[in-house]
Design a protein around this motif. Structure first.
Motif, PDB file in Angstrom:
ATOM      1  N   ALA A  59      64.987  29.676  47.666  1.00 46.14           N
ATOM      2  CA  ALA A  59      65.645  30.942  47.339  1.00 46.14           C
ATOM      3  C   ALA A  59      65.508  31.886  48.528  1.00 46.14           C
ATOM      4  N   PRO A  60      66.516  31.941  49.394  1.00 49.74           N
ATOM      5  CA  PRO A  60      66.419  32.793  50.576  1.00 49.74           C
ATOM      6  C   PRO A  60      66.714  34.260  50.263  1.00 49.74           C
ATOM      7  N   TYR A  61      66.189  35.135  51.091  1.00 52.65           N
ATOM      8  CA  TYR A  61      66.661  36.507  51.130  1.00 52.65           C
ATOM      9  C   TYR A  61      68.058  36.457  51.744  1.00 52.65           C
ATOM     10  N   MET A  62      69.012  37.036  51.072  1.00 56.27           N
ATOM     11  CA  MET A  62      70.382  36.968  51.540  1.00 56.27           C
ATOM     12  C   MET A  62      70.547  37.672  52.893  1.00 56.27           C
ATOM     13  N   ARG A  63      71.639  37.384  53.535  1.00 56.11           N
ATOM     14  CA  ARG A  63      72.002  37.978  54.827  1.00 56.11           C
ATOM     15  C   ARG A  63      71.680  39.482  54.859  1.00 56.11           C
ATOM     16  N   GLY A  64      70.776  39.874  55.763  1.00 56.17           N
ATOM     17  CA  GLY A  64      70.440  41.282  55.921  1.00 56.17           C
ATOM     18  C   GLY A  64      69.329  41.799  55.034  1.00 56.17           C
ATOM     19  N   TYR A  65      68.872  41.000  54.076  1.00 62.05           N
ATOM     20  CA  TYR A  65      67.833  41.445  53.140  1.00 62.05           C
ATOM     21  C   TYR A  65      66.441  41.070  53.640  1.00 62.05           C
ATOM     22  N   GLY A  66      65.475  41.937  53.410  1.00 62.46           N
ATOM     23  CA  GLY A  66      64.083  41.626  53.698  1.00 62.46           C
ATOM     24  C   GLY A  66      63.853  41.195  55.131  1.00 62.46           C
ATOM     25  N   GLU A 161      73.788  55.135  51.267  1.00 68.36           N
ATOM     26  CA  GLU A 161      72.403  54.849  51.634  1.00 68.36           C
ATOM     27  C   GLU A 161      71.458  55.892  51.039  1.00 68.36           C
ATOM     28  N   GLU A 162      71.909  57.136  51.019  1.00 70.12           N
ATOM     29  CA  GLU A 162      71.072  58.221  50.495  1.00 70.12           C
ATOM     30  C   GLU A 162      70.797  58.050  49.007  1.00 70.12           C
ATOM     31  N   ASN A 167      64.537  59.349  45.620  1.00 68.85           N
ATOM     32  CA  ASN A 167      63.464  59.296  44.613  1.00 68.85           C
ATOM     33  C   ASN A 167      62.825  57.916  44.526  1.00 68.85           C
ATOM     34  N   ASP A 168      62.487  57.398  45.708  1.00 64.23           N
ATOM     35  CA  ASP A 168      61.809  56.103  45.795  1.00 64.23           C
ATOM     36  C   ASP A 168      62.607  55.004  45.096  1.00 64.23           C
ATOM     37  N   PHE A 169      63.896  54.916  45.460  1.00 64.31           N
ATOM     38  CA  PHE A 169      64.770  53.849  44.969  1.00 64.31           C
ATOM     39  C   PHE A 169      64.904  53.866  43.442  1.00 64.31           C
ATOM     40  N   ALA A 170      65.002  55.075  42.895  1.00 67.39           N
ATOM     41  CA  ALA A 170      65.148  55.196  41.440  1.00 67.39           C
ATOM     42  C   ALA A 170      66.424  54.533  40.946  1.00 67.39           C
ATOM     43  N   THR A 196      61.483  45.049  49.180  1.00 74.36           N
ATOM     44  CA  THR A 196      62.542  44.399  49.949  1.00 74.36           C
ATOM     45  C   THR A 196      63.487  45.442  50.524  1.00 74.36           C
ATOM     46  N   PHE A 197      63.848  46.439  49.725  1.00 66.80           N
ATOM     47  CA  PHE A 197      64.777  47.467  50.193  1.00 66.80           C
ATOM     48  C   PHE A 197      64.124  48.458  51.145  1.00 66.80           C
ATOM     49  N   ARG A 198      62.806  48.520  51.153  1.00 64.69           N
ATOM     50  CA  ARG A 198      62.099  49.350  52.125  1.00 64.69           C
ATOM     51  C   ARG A 198      62.031  48.664  53.484  1.00 64.69           C
TER      52      ARG A 198
END
Length: 290
Positions: A59-66, A161-162, A167-170, A196-198
Protein backbone atom coordinates in the motif's frame (compact mmCIF):
# COMPACT_ATOMS: atom_id res chain seq x y z
CA UNK A 1 -3.28 -17.58 13.79
CA UNK A 2 -1.01 -14.58 14.46
CA UNK A 3 -1.73 -11.21 12.90
CA UNK A 4 0.47 -10.57 9.83
CA UNK A 5 3.17 -7.97 10.40
CA UNK A 6 2.93 -4.61 8.63
CA UNK A 7 6.29 -3.09 7.67
CA UNK A 8 7.53 -0.01 5.87
CA UNK A 9 9.14 -0.44 2.47
CA UNK A 10 9.91 1.39 -0.77
CA UNK A 11 8.74 0.72 -4.32
CA UNK A 12 11.29 2.33 -6.63
CA UNK A 13 9.80 2.77 -10.10
CA UNK A 14 11.48 4.41 -13.06
CA UNK A 15 9.33 7.51 -12.50
CA UNK A 16 8.99 8.00 -8.76
CA UNK A 17 10.09 6.38 -5.53
CA UNK A 18 7.03 5.38 -3.49
CA UNK A 19 7.09 4.99 0.28
CA UNK A 20 4.78 2.10 1.14
CA UNK A 21 3.48 -0.34 3.71
CA UNK A 22 3.76 -4.08 3.11
CA UNK A 23 2.05 -7.03 4.73
CA UNK A 24 2.17 -10.77 4.11
CA UNK A 25 4.44 -13.10 2.16
CA UNK A 26 2.04 -15.05 -0.03
CA UNK A 27 2.50 -16.18 -3.62
CA UNK A 28 0.01 -13.63 -4.98
CA UNK A 29 0.50 -9.86 -4.90
CA UNK A 30 -1.99 -7.12 -4.10
CA UNK A 31 -1.50 -3.40 -4.66
CA UNK A 32 -3.75 -1.08 -2.64
CA UNK A 33 -4.06 2.62 -3.52
CA UNK A 34 -5.57 5.18 -1.13
CA UNK A 35 -7.57 8.33 -1.74
CA UNK A 36 -8.25 11.70 -0.06
CA UNK A 37 -8.02 12.63 2.75
CA UNK A 38 -6.28 9.44 3.63
CA UNK A 39 -3.06 7.44 3.92
CA UNK A 40 -2.05 3.77 3.48
CA UNK A 41 -2.64 2.97 7.16
CA UNK A 42 -6.41 2.90 6.55
CA UNK A 43 -5.83 -0.22 4.44
CA UNK A 44 -4.10 -2.16 7.24
CA UNK A 45 -7.15 -4.21 8.38
CA UNK A 46 -7.86 -5.20 4.76
CA UNK A 47 -4.18 -5.94 4.08
CA UNK A 48 -4.06 -8.26 7.11
CA UNK A 49 -7.04 -10.21 5.86
CA UNK A 50 -5.67 -10.50 2.33
CA UNK A 51 -2.31 -11.57 3.75
CA UNK A 52 -4.05 -14.35 5.70
CA UNK A 53 -5.52 -15.50 2.37
CA UNK A 54 -2.12 -15.82 0.70
CA UNK A 55 -1.34 -12.35 -0.64
CA UNK A 56 1.71 -10.16 -0.30
CA UNK A 57 0.20 -6.67 -0.01
CA UNK A 58 1.69 -3.29 -0.83
CA UNK A 59 0.00 0.00 0.00
CA UNK A 60 2.04 2.97 -1.24
CA UNK A 61 1.62 6.60 -0.36
CA UNK A 62 0.15 7.99 -3.54
CA UNK A 63 2.02 10.40 -5.82
CA UNK A 64 2.99 13.44 -3.73
CA UNK A 65 1.76 12.06 -0.39
CA UNK A 66 3.94 11.59 2.68
CA UNK A 67 7.48 10.44 1.89
CA UNK A 68 6.66 9.46 -1.70
CA UNK A 69 8.42 11.64 -4.25
CA UNK A 70 6.64 14.71 -5.57
CA UNK A 71 6.83 15.83 -9.16
CA UNK A 72 6.46 19.59 -9.65
CA UNK A 73 2.90 20.80 -8.98
CA UNK A 74 2.46 21.76 -12.60
CA UNK A 75 -0.71 21.16 -14.62
CA UNK A 76 -0.98 17.54 -15.63
CA UNK A 77 1.45 16.02 -13.15
CA UNK A 78 -1.41 14.75 -10.98
CA UNK A 79 -3.93 14.02 -13.71
CA UNK A 80 -5.82 10.72 -13.90
CA UNK A 81 -3.55 9.67 -16.78
CA UNK A 82 -0.44 10.18 -14.65
CA UNK A 83 -2.08 8.27 -11.79
CA UNK A 84 -2.74 5.43 -14.22
CA UNK A 85 0.91 5.48 -15.25
CA UNK A 86 1.80 5.07 -11.57
CA UNK A 87 -0.41 1.98 -11.42
CA UNK A 88 1.46 0.44 -14.34
CA UNK A 89 4.82 1.42 -12.88
CA UNK A 90 3.98 -0.01 -9.46
CA UNK A 91 2.56 -3.29 -10.75
CA UNK A 92 5.66 -3.61 -12.90
CA UNK A 93 7.73 -3.76 -9.70
CA UNK A 94 5.77 -6.73 -8.34
CA UNK A 95 6.56 -10.41 -8.88
CA UNK A 96 2.98 -11.35 -9.76
CA UNK A 97 2.31 -10.81 -13.50
CA UNK A 98 -1.42 -10.31 -12.82
CA UNK A 99 -1.74 -8.77 -9.36
CA UNK A 100 -4.90 -7.84 -7.54
CA UNK A 101 -5.20 -4.03 -7.73
CA UNK A 102 -7.45 -2.27 -5.22
CA UNK A 103 -8.18 1.45 -5.35
CA UNK A 104 -10.23 3.64 -3.04
CA UNK A 105 -11.41 7.16 -3.97
CA UNK A 106 -8.51 8.68 -5.98
CA UNK A 107 -6.88 5.27 -5.91
CA UNK A 108 -10.05 3.95 -7.54
CA UNK A 109 -9.81 6.66 -10.18
CA UNK A 110 -6.22 5.58 -10.86
CA UNK A 111 -7.22 1.91 -11.17
CA UNK A 112 -10.15 2.65 -13.48
CA UNK A 113 -8.08 4.93 -15.70
CA UNK A 114 -5.40 2.23 -15.97
CA UNK A 115 -8.08 -0.30 -16.92
CA UNK A 116 -9.52 2.06 -19.54
CA UNK A 117 -6.01 2.46 -20.94
CA UNK A 118 -5.88 -1.27 -21.63
CA UNK A 119 -5.12 -2.77 -18.24
CA UNK A 120 -1.66 -4.04 -19.16
CA UNK A 121 -0.25 -6.08 -16.28
CA UNK A 122 -3.41 -5.89 -14.19
CA UNK A 123 -5.21 -8.92 -12.85
CA UNK A 124 -8.47 -8.46 -11.00
CA UNK A 125 -9.29 -4.85 -10.14
CA UNK A 126 -11.34 -3.44 -7.27
CA UNK A 127 -12.63 0.13 -7.29
CA UNK A 128 -14.16 1.52 -4.12
CA UNK A 129 -16.30 4.61 -3.50
CA UNK A 130 -16.10 6.14 -6.98
CA UNK A 131 -17.98 5.01 -10.10
CA UNK A 132 -15.96 4.83 -13.34
CA UNK A 133 -18.31 7.32 -15.01
CA UNK A 134 -18.39 9.79 -12.12
CA UNK A 135 -17.79 12.98 -14.09
CA UNK A 136 -20.26 12.27 -16.90
CA UNK A 137 -23.05 11.69 -14.34
CA UNK A 138 -22.61 14.83 -12.24
CA UNK A 139 -25.32 16.83 -14.02
CA UNK A 140 -27.84 14.00 -13.57
CA UNK A 141 -27.74 14.00 -9.77
CA UNK A 142 -28.50 17.38 -8.21
CA UNK A 143 -27.58 16.26 -4.69
CA UNK A 144 -24.05 15.29 -5.79
CA UNK A 145 -23.11 18.91 -6.44
CA UNK A 146 -23.86 19.61 -2.78
CA UNK A 147 -21.80 16.63 -1.64
CA UNK A 148 -18.88 17.76 -3.84
CA UNK A 149 -18.72 21.35 -2.55
CA UNK A 150 -15.11 20.92 -1.43
CA UNK A 151 -13.94 20.16 -4.98
CA UNK A 152 -14.82 23.68 -6.09
CA UNK A 153 -13.14 25.17 -3.02
CA UNK A 154 -9.96 23.29 -3.87
CA UNK A 155 -9.74 24.92 -7.31
CA UNK A 156 -8.54 28.25 -5.86
CA UNK A 157 -4.77 28.15 -5.29
CA UNK A 158 -3.86 29.25 -1.79
CA UNK A 159 -7.45 29.16 -0.54
CA UNK A 160 -7.74 25.39 -0.91
CA UNK A 161 -4.47 24.79 0.93
CA UNK A 162 -5.55 27.19 3.68
CA UNK A 163 -8.85 25.48 4.40
CA UNK A 164 -7.20 22.04 4.49
CA UNK A 165 -4.55 23.19 7.00
CA UNK A 166 -6.88 25.37 9.12
CA UNK A 167 -7.32 24.47 12.80
CA UNK A 168 -4.86 21.60 12.66
CA UNK A 169 -6.47 19.91 9.64
CA UNK A 170 -9.96 20.01 11.11
CA UNK A 171 -11.36 19.53 7.60
CA UNK A 172 -10.04 15.95 7.53
CA UNK A 173 -12.05 15.02 10.61
CA UNK A 174 -15.08 16.90 9.32
CA UNK A 175 -15.01 15.03 5.99
CA UNK A 176 -14.54 11.67 7.69
CA UNK A 177 -17.59 12.34 9.87
CA UNK A 178 -19.71 13.51 6.92
CA UNK A 179 -18.60 10.80 4.54
CA UNK A 180 -18.63 7.83 6.92
CA UNK A 181 -21.13 8.71 9.65
CA UNK A 182 -21.08 5.16 11.10
CA UNK A 183 -17.28 4.79 11.22
CA UNK A 184 -15.99 4.63 14.79
CA UNK A 185 -12.36 5.47 13.98
CA UNK A 186 -9.87 6.10 16.77
CA UNK A 187 -7.97 9.33 17.41
CA UNK A 188 -4.58 7.70 16.82
CA UNK A 189 -5.55 6.73 13.28
CA UNK A 190 -6.84 10.23 12.55
CA UNK A 191 -3.55 11.64 13.82
CA UNK A 192 -1.59 9.29 11.54
CA UNK A 193 -3.42 10.66 8.51
CA UNK A 194 -2.93 14.25 9.69
CA UNK A 195 0.80 13.51 10.04
CA UNK A 196 0.84 12.49 6.38
CA UNK A 197 -0.63 15.87 5.44
CA UNK A 198 1.88 17.66 7.67
CA UNK A 199 4.72 16.06 5.68
CA UNK A 200 6.38 18.29 3.10
CA UNK A 201 3.98 19.55 0.44
CA UNK A 202 1.45 16.75 0.70
CA UNK A 203 -1.40 19.29 0.86
CA UNK A 204 -0.30 20.99 -2.36
CA UNK A 205 0.01 17.64 -4.13
CA UNK A 206 -3.35 16.36 -2.85
CA UNK A 207 -5.20 19.43 -4.13
CA UNK A 208 -3.43 19.22 -7.47
CA UNK A 209 -5.33 15.96 -8.06
CA UNK A 210 -8.58 17.93 -8.07
CA UNK A 211 -7.26 20.79 -10.21
CA UNK A 212 -5.78 18.50 -12.85
CA UNK A 213 -8.99 16.45 -12.85
CA UNK A 214 -11.04 19.57 -13.59
CA UNK A 215 -8.55 20.67 -16.25
CA UNK A 216 -8.86 17.28 -17.94
CA UNK A 217 -12.65 16.95 -17.97
CA UNK A 218 -14.13 20.44 -18.06
CA UNK A 219 -13.23 21.14 -21.72
CA UNK A 220 -14.72 17.84 -22.91
CA UNK A 221 -18.19 17.27 -24.28
CA UNK A 222 -20.32 14.89 -22.27
CA UNK A 223 -20.04 12.23 -24.97
CA UNK A 224 -16.24 12.40 -24.59
CA UNK A 225 -16.49 11.93 -20.82
CA UNK A 226 -18.37 8.64 -20.87
CA UNK A 227 -16.55 5.44 -19.97
CA UNK A 228 -17.32 2.15 -21.72
CA UNK A 229 -15.74 -1.10 -22.87
CA UNK A 230 -13.42 -1.74 -19.92
CA UNK A 231 -11.83 -5.16 -20.44
CA UNK A 232 -10.39 -5.83 -16.98
CA UNK A 233 -12.49 -7.89 -14.51
CA UNK A 234 -13.55 -5.42 -11.83
CA UNK A 235 -15.44 -5.44 -8.56
CA UNK A 236 -16.97 -2.05 -7.72
CA UNK A 237 -17.88 -1.18 -4.13
CA UNK A 238 -20.14 1.59 -2.86
CA UNK A 239 -21.10 2.40 0.70
CA UNK A 240 -24.85 2.68 1.23
CA UNK A 241 -24.27 5.57 3.67
CA UNK A 242 -21.53 7.35 1.73
CA UNK A 243 -21.80 11.10 2.28
CA UNK A 244 -19.18 11.87 -0.38
CA UNK A 245 -20.49 10.07 -3.47
CA UNK A 246 -24.04 8.83 -3.25
CA UNK A 247 -24.76 5.16 -3.88
CA UNK A 248 -27.31 6.22 -6.51
CA UNK A 249 -24.46 7.25 -8.82
CA UNK A 250 -23.46 3.60 -9.09
CA UNK A 251 -26.66 2.47 -10.77
CA UNK A 252 -25.81 0.88 -14.10
CA UNK A 253 -22.07 1.04 -13.37
CA UNK A 254 -21.47 -2.46 -14.74
CA UNK A 255 -22.50 -1.16 -18.18
CA UNK A 256 -19.06 0.47 -18.35
CA UNK A 257 -17.44 -2.96 -18.68
CA UNK A 258 -17.08 -5.58 -21.37
CA UNK A 259 -15.25 -7.78 -18.86
CA UNK A 260 -16.84 -9.45 -15.85
CA UNK A 261 -17.96 -6.76 -13.43
CA UNK A 262 -19.98 -6.78 -10.21
CA UNK A 263 -21.37 -3.97 -8.07
CA UNK A 264 -21.46 -4.45 -4.30
CA UNK A 265 -23.36 -1.83 -2.31
CA UNK A 266 -22.22 -2.39 1.25
CA UNK A 267 -24.83 -1.68 3.89
CA UNK A 268 -23.88 -0.10 7.22
CA UNK A 269 -20.88 1.51 5.55
CA UNK A 270 -19.95 4.91 4.19
CA UNK A 271 -17.09 6.26 2.09
CA UNK A 272 -14.24 4.48 3.92
CA UNK A 273 -15.96 1.11 3.68
CA UNK A 274 -12.73 -0.90 3.67
CA UNK A 275 -11.89 0.47 7.12
CA UNK A 276 -15.45 0.27 8.42
CA UNK A 277 -16.17 -3.31 7.32
CA UNK A 278 -12.83 -4.92 6.38
CA UNK A 279 -14.05 -8.49 6.84
CA UNK A 280 -17.01 -8.05 4.50
CA UNK A 281 -14.86 -6.26 1.92
CA UNK A 282 -12.11 -8.90 2.08
CA UNK A 283 -14.58 -11.77 1.78
CA UNK A 284 -16.20 -10.23 -1.29
CA UNK A 285 -12.84 -9.43 -2.95
CA UNK A 286 -11.53 -12.96 -2.38
CA UNK A 287 -14.69 -14.51 -3.76
CA UNK A 288 -14.55 -12.32 -6.88
CA UNK A 289 -10.81 -12.81 -7.46
CA UNK A 290 -10.92 -16.59 -6.99
Amino acid sequence: MSTPTVTETTLDTTGLEFAALSCGDGDRDALLLHGFPDAPQTFVPLMERLADAGYTCYAPYMRGYGETERPPTEPGNYSPMLLASDVFALTGELDDPEPLVVGHDWGGMAVTTAAVAGGRGLGTCVSMAIPPNFWSQLDDYATQATRSWYMNQFQVPGHGEEIVRANDFALIERLWQLWSPDWNYDDDHLETVKDTFRTGETVEAALRYYRDFFDMFLPRRRSEQEIAGIEVPTLVFAGAHDGCIGADLFEGVTDCFDARADLEILHNAGHFLHAERPDAVADRILAFAD
